[in-house]
Design a protein around this motif. Structure first.
Motif, PDB file in Angstrom:
ATOM      1  N   UNK A 114     -64.412  12.070  -2.177  1.00  6.79           N
ATOM      2  CA  UNK A 114     -64.338  13.350  -1.496  1.00  6.79           C
ATOM      3  C   UNK A 114     -64.307  13.253   0.016  1.00  6.79           C
ATOM      4  N   UNK A 115     -64.326  12.031   0.563  1.00  8.38           N
ATOM      5  CA  UNK A 115     -64.299  11.826   2.017  1.00  8.38           C
ATOM      6  C   UNK A 115     -63.056  11.035   2.402  1.00  8.38           C
ATOM      7  N   UNK A 116     -62.776  11.028   3.709  1.00  7.50           N
ATOM      8  CA  UNK A 116     -61.661  10.238   4.221  1.00  7.50           C
ATOM      9  C   UNK A 116     -62.154   9.118   5.128  1.00  7.50           C
ATOM     10  N   UNK A 117     -63.426   9.171   5.524  1.00  9.42           N
ATOM     11  CA  UNK A 117     -64.007   8.148   6.382  1.00  9.42           C
ATOM     12  C   UNK A 117     -64.789   7.141   5.555  1.00  9.42           C
ATOM     13  N   UNK A 118     -64.869   5.918   6.077  1.00 15.92           N
ATOM     14  CA  UNK A 118     -65.705   4.910   5.426  1.00 15.92           C
ATOM     15  C   UNK A 118     -67.175   5.184   5.739  1.00 15.92           C
ATOM     16  N   UNK A 119     -68.061   4.520   4.993  1.00 15.90           N
ATOM     17  CA  UNK A 119     -69.494   4.634   5.271  1.00 15.90           C
ATOM     18  C   UNK A 119     -69.815   4.186   6.703  1.00 15.90           C
ATOM     19  N   UNK A 120     -69.002   3.292   7.244  1.00 16.80           N
ATOM     20  CA  UNK A 120     -69.246   2.795   8.600  1.00 16.80           C
ATOM     21  C   UNK A 120     -68.696   3.727   9.676  1.00 16.80           C
ATOM     22  N   UNK A 121     -67.967   4.772   9.279  1.00 10.87           N
ATOM     23  CA  UNK A 121     -67.451   5.759  10.219  1.00 10.87           C
ATOM     24  C   UNK A 121     -68.243   7.069  10.177  1.00 10.87           C
ATOM     25  N   UNK A 122     -69.016   7.254   9.112  1.00 12.27           N
ATOM     26  CA  UNK A 122     -69.796   8.476   8.936  1.00 12.27           C
ATOM     27  C   UNK A 122     -71.109   8.347   9.706  1.00 12.27           C
ATOM     28  N   UNK A 123     -71.537   9.434  10.343  1.00 11.94           N
ATOM     29  CA  UNK A 123     -72.822   9.434  11.040  1.00 11.94           C
ATOM     30  C   UNK A 123     -73.924   8.972  10.083  1.00 11.94           C
ATOM     31  N   UNK A 124     -74.806   8.065  10.528  1.00 12.64           N
ATOM     32  CA  UNK A 124     -75.833   7.516   9.640  1.00 12.64           C
ATOM     33  C   UNK A 124     -76.676   8.567   8.925  1.00 12.64           C
ATOM     34  N   UNK A 125     -77.019   9.659   9.607  1.00 12.62           N
ATOM     35  CA  UNK A 125     -77.832  10.686   8.958  1.00 12.62           C
ATOM     36  C   UNK A 125     -77.073  11.342   7.815  1.00 12.62           C
ATOM     37  N   UNK A 126     -75.752  11.494   7.985  1.00 16.27           N
ATOM     38  CA  UNK A 126     -74.921  12.076   6.928  1.00 16.27           C
ATOM     39  C   UNK A 126     -74.760  11.086   5.780  1.00 16.27           C
ATOM     40  N   UNK A 127     -74.576   9.811   6.136  1.00 21.74           N
ATOM     41  CA  UNK A 127     -74.454   8.781   5.104  1.00 21.74           C
ATOM     42  C   UNK A 127     -75.719   8.707   4.261  1.00 21.74           C
ATOM     43  N   UNK A 128     -76.888   8.746   4.919  1.00 22.11           N
ATOM     44  CA  UNK A 128     -78.150   8.636   4.194  1.00 22.11           C
ATOM     45  C   UNK A 128     -78.361   9.802   3.236  1.00 22.11           C
ATOM     46  N   UNK A 129     -77.704  10.930   3.512  1.00 24.62           N
ATOM     47  CA  UNK A 129     -77.859  12.102   2.649  1.00 24.62           C
ATOM     48  C   UNK A 129     -77.040  11.989   1.365  1.00 24.62           C
ATOM     49  N   UNK A 130     -75.992  11.134   1.372  1.00 25.34           N
ATOM     50  CA  UNK A 130     -75.096  11.064   0.209  1.00 25.34           C
ATOM     51  C   UNK A 130     -75.081   9.676  -0.426  1.00 25.34           C
ATOM     52  N   UNK A 131     -75.859   8.751   0.097  1.00 22.34           N
ATOM     53  CA  UNK A 131     -75.771   7.356  -0.342  1.00 22.34           C
ATOM     54  C   UNK A 131     -76.421   7.123  -1.701  1.00 22.34           C
ATOM     55  N   UNK A 132     -76.176   5.946  -2.240  1.00 23.16           N
ATOM     56  CA  UNK A 132     -76.793   5.495  -3.484  1.00 23.16           C
ATOM     57  C   UNK A 132     -78.312   5.442  -3.346  1.00 23.16           C
ATOM     58  N   UNK A 133     -78.808   5.017  -2.149  1.00 23.79           N
ATOM     59  CA  UNK A 133     -80.256   4.955  -1.932  1.00 23.79           C
ATOM     60  C   UNK A 133     -80.854   6.363  -1.907  1.00 23.79           C
ATOM     61  N   UNK A 134     -80.139   7.311  -1.286  1.00 28.12           N
ATOM     62  CA  UNK A 134     -80.607   8.701  -1.267  1.00 28.12           C
ATOM     63  C   UNK A 134     -80.691   9.262  -2.683  1.00 28.12           C
ATOM     64  N   UNK A 135     -79.713   8.941  -3.519  1.00 26.33           N
ATOM     65  CA  UNK A 135     -79.694   9.404  -4.911  1.00 26.33           C
ATOM     66  C   UNK A 135     -80.903   8.871  -5.670  1.00 26.33           C
ATOM     67  N   UNK A 136     -81.182   7.575  -5.499  1.00 27.98           N
ATOM     68  CA  UNK A 136     -82.319   6.963  -6.197  1.00 27.98           C
ATOM     69  C   UNK A 136     -83.642   7.549  -5.701  1.00 27.98           C
ATOM     70  N   UNK A 137     -83.781   7.725  -4.384  1.00 30.47           N
ATOM     71  CA  UNK A 137     -85.025   8.265  -3.834  1.00 30.47           C
ATOM     72  C   UNK A 137     -85.235   9.715  -4.247  1.00 30.47           C
ATOM     73  N   UNK A 138     -84.152  10.480  -4.333  1.00 29.68           N
ATOM     74  CA  UNK A 138     -84.285  11.880  -4.784  1.00 29.68           C
ATOM     75  C   UNK A 138     -84.861  11.917  -6.193  1.00 29.68           C
ATOM     76  N   UNK A 139     -84.445  11.006  -7.049  1.00 27.08           N
ATOM     77  CA  UNK A 139     -84.957  10.951  -8.415  1.00 27.08           C
ATOM     78  C   UNK A 139     -86.425  10.531  -8.432  1.00 27.08           C
TER      79      UNK A 139
END
Length: 209
Positions: free
Chosen positions: A176-201
């Protein structure tokens, strides 16, 4: 009923100060005092597991047993569908320099090149579907444990793009994005990342009313 950590001390099974800081910040609102396995002088167990779950459990159990305090460990990595899930649990190993490749350490550009080289060898039409996984293992000194798994799907691009991430981030474009994880602002990346998904659970299971 799910066993709860409650408040108090929690060992984070890492010797990485950056990872301790990130995890501590995520858990601070829940009254946990996070300390690293490194600060306690605990050894790092060999990661001999064949899956992310096995490796996360190895680290969490070793830290909990050695410290007598509940422990949390994570294991994460990149899996590429066309490569049968590789590098997977060997994500970091692919970045390790061999004796003829310079000073010991990790070379992530080299690791990204290995992935791209294998895909190119399979042909221009090879699908580039990939995903990042994160497994959190929570272990108690008595042997009880819980596991929380997170995942983010996407596809790979070449050449690498962006300076904000680390590891394989410059290759990975989340769904759903056009930018790589290395182009996305870190705060935005942390909100959608695999680690964020695991921590939410983990948070939903451990700290929900």
């Amino acid at each position: 009923m799910t066993r709860r950590i409650g408040s108090g001390k929690l060992v984070i099974a890492t010797h990485n100060a950056g990872k301790l800081k990130e995890i501590s910040a995520l858990l601070a609102p829940h009254g946990l005092d996070c300390i690293s396995a490194g600060s306690l002088g605990l050894p790092e167990p060999p990661e001999t597991g064949k899956t992310f779950v096995e490796n996360a459990l190895l680290k969490a159990r070793a830290a909990a047993e050695a410290s007598g305090i509940p422990a949390l460990a994570d294991d994460s990595g990149l899996s590429v569908a066309a490569l049968d899930g590789r590098p997977g649990v060997y994500t970091a190993d692919w970045a390790e320099r061999q004796w003829f490749e310079g000073e010991p350490g990790r070379d992530w550009y080299m690791a990204m090149g290995k992935v791209e080289g294998l895909l190119q060898a399979m042909g221009a039409d090879t699908p580039r579907d990939a995903w990042f996984s994160c497994v959190l293992a929570l272990a108690w000194p008595d042997g009880e444990y819980l596991v929380y798994e997170g995942r983010v799907d996407g596809n790979l691009t070449w050449p690498p793009r962006g300076e904000l991430g680390f590891g394989y981030d410059p290759l990975f474009i989340p769904e759903g994005r056009t930018q790589t994880f290395a182009e996305i602002d870190p705060s935005e990346k942390h909100a959608i990342s695999h680690r964020a998904d695991a921590f939410a659970k983990l948070v939903a299971d451990q700290f929900s009313a």
